[in-house]
Design an enzyme around this catalytic site. Structure first.
Site, PDB file in Angstrom:
ATOM      1  N   ASN A   2       2.647  -7.610   2.274  1.00  0.00           N
ATOM      2  CA  ASN A   2       1.758  -8.640   2.810  1.00  0.00           C
ATOM      3  C   ASN A   2       1.896  -8.862   4.317  1.00  0.00           C
ATOM      4  O   ASN A   2       0.880  -8.940   5.028  1.00  0.00           O
ATOM      5  CB  ASN A   2       1.950  -9.952   2.061  1.00  0.00           C
ATOM      6  CG  ASN A   2       1.319  -9.922   0.677  1.00  0.00           C
ATOM      7  OD1 ASN A   2       0.663  -8.944   0.308  1.00  0.00           O
ATOM      8  ND2 ASN A   2       1.516 -10.969  -0.099  1.00  0.00           N
ATOM      9  N   TYR A  62      -5.192   0.094 -10.828  1.00  0.00           N
ATOM     10  CA  TYR A  62      -4.795   0.423  -9.463  1.00  0.00           C
ATOM     11  C   TYR A  62      -5.131   1.882  -9.183  1.00  0.00           C
ATOM     12  O   TYR A  62      -5.389   2.676 -10.097  1.00  0.00           O
ATOM     13  CB  TYR A  62      -3.294   0.163  -9.282  1.00  0.00           C
ATOM     14  CG  TYR A  62      -2.859   0.100  -7.839  1.00  0.00           C
ATOM     15  CD1 TYR A  62      -3.364  -0.870  -6.985  1.00  0.00           C
ATOM     16  CD2 TYR A  62      -1.937   1.018  -7.337  1.00  0.00           C
ATOM     17  CE1 TYR A  62      -2.963  -0.930  -5.663  1.00  0.00           C
ATOM     18  CE2 TYR A  62      -1.529   0.957  -6.012  1.00  0.00           C
ATOM     19  CZ  TYR A  62      -2.055  -0.018  -5.176  1.00  0.00           C
ATOM     20  OH  TYR A  62      -1.671  -0.062  -3.869  1.00  0.00           O
TER      21      TYR A  62
END
Length: 305
Positions: A124, A53
């Site tokens: 999301n 990441y």
């Protein structure tokens, strides 16, 4: 209190450990202490644990991009939340039983939302919302194409697009996924592949597709770009293939199709605090009214992480 720590990068189930940690103590004047009710495992968390990441803090560290919590105590200067309020945290390190953060980092949400659903509210849903609002000024009836349509963001894009009167072309790797996406409101479902352009032309009757939403990268980005109308956009927000996005010079030069990116943190940073609260307020309201729902496969106690 308990928290999940990683002391090296690797496969999450091999390197993540539940450990005892010191109590956090009372909040400072500008801080909030809350008990974590639930935290999900986001794909970003898996990348974080693997060391792939964008953020790589010093080890050991605590993963966790999302959570929902119940406020236990607030500092003297914190007035927008109070003990008992349900909140989501805009900061990381949330795989823990309790958190202490700056007051400005928590967003109050309605107290009657299912905590399991609220735990997945931070990333999301706003990502799906912003992909449909920040790249192109879409109007009812416009076509949007997306790959990884069965992902968490992909399913929300279908739901949010239908709510706005947009039409979606949804790309997946197998036909068996079509029925569940159609049940969400997908207009067109296709298996991605070399003949994608011809399939899209047939499915839309040649109508222009103004926006492509790419979560895969690699050659999938190239195929999507060929389906976008002149002066349209492909927005990449992920590389599930682990490959750099590929884009055609014909699209860039001859047809003025743009390849852009979206990262939630950067998109939120361009907004005021009031705008961020309004965005999450709108999404929390939709969640509360049952306008979207994310399936939960299983719930684990923190000790089993």
């Amino acid at each position: 209190m308990k928290r999940i720590e990683i002391s090296q990068y690797g496969v999450p189930e091999d390197i993540a450990r539940c450990v005892e940690a010191p109590d956090l103590g009372p909040p400072a004047d500008d801080e909030v202490v809350f008990t974590v009710l639930a935290f999900p495992i986001n794909p970003a968390d898996v990348l974080f644990c693997r060391g792939l990441y964008r953020l790589k803090p010093p080890l050991p560290t605590v993963p966790g991009a999302e959570c929902v919590g119940r406020v236990e105590a607030v500092g003297h200067n914190v007035i927008h939340v109070a003990p008992g309020d349900l909140v989501i945290n805009l900061q990381r390190e949330n795989w823990a039983s309790q958190r202490k953060v700056r007051g400005e980092d928590v967003i109050k949400i309605p107290s009657d939302i299912d905590p399991r659903q609220a735990a997945m509210l931070r990333i999301n849903p706003p990502t799906a919302h912003l992909l449909l609002s920040d790249i192109v000024d879409l109007k009812p009836g416009d076509w949007v194409i997306q790959n990884a349509a069965n992902s968490g963001v992909g399913r929300l894009i279908i739901t949010f697009a239908r709510r706005r009167g947009l039409r979606t072309i949804n790309l997946v790797r197998r036909e068996s996924l079509f029925p569940e996406l159609q049940a969400l409101g997908a207009d067109v479902c296709l298996v991605d592949g070399p003949d994608l352009f011809e399939k899209v032309e047939e499915a839309t009757g040649g109508a222009p597709v103004r926006l492509g939403i790419d979560a895969v990268g690699g050659e999938a980005t190239l195929r999507m770009g060929r389906c976008i109308a002149e002066s349209g956009f492909v927005c990449n927000y992920g590389v599930m293939s682990d490959e750099e996005p590929v884009f055609g010079y014909s699209e860039l030069i001859f047809r003025d199709v743009s390849l852009v990116g979206l990262m939630l943190g950067r998109a939120l940073a361009r907004r005021t605090r009031d705008e961020v609260e309004a965005l999450y307020g709108e999404l929390a309201g939709m969640l509360r009214r049952g306008e979207f729902h994310v399936p939960v496969e299983h719930v684990y106690p923190i000790e089993e992480m």
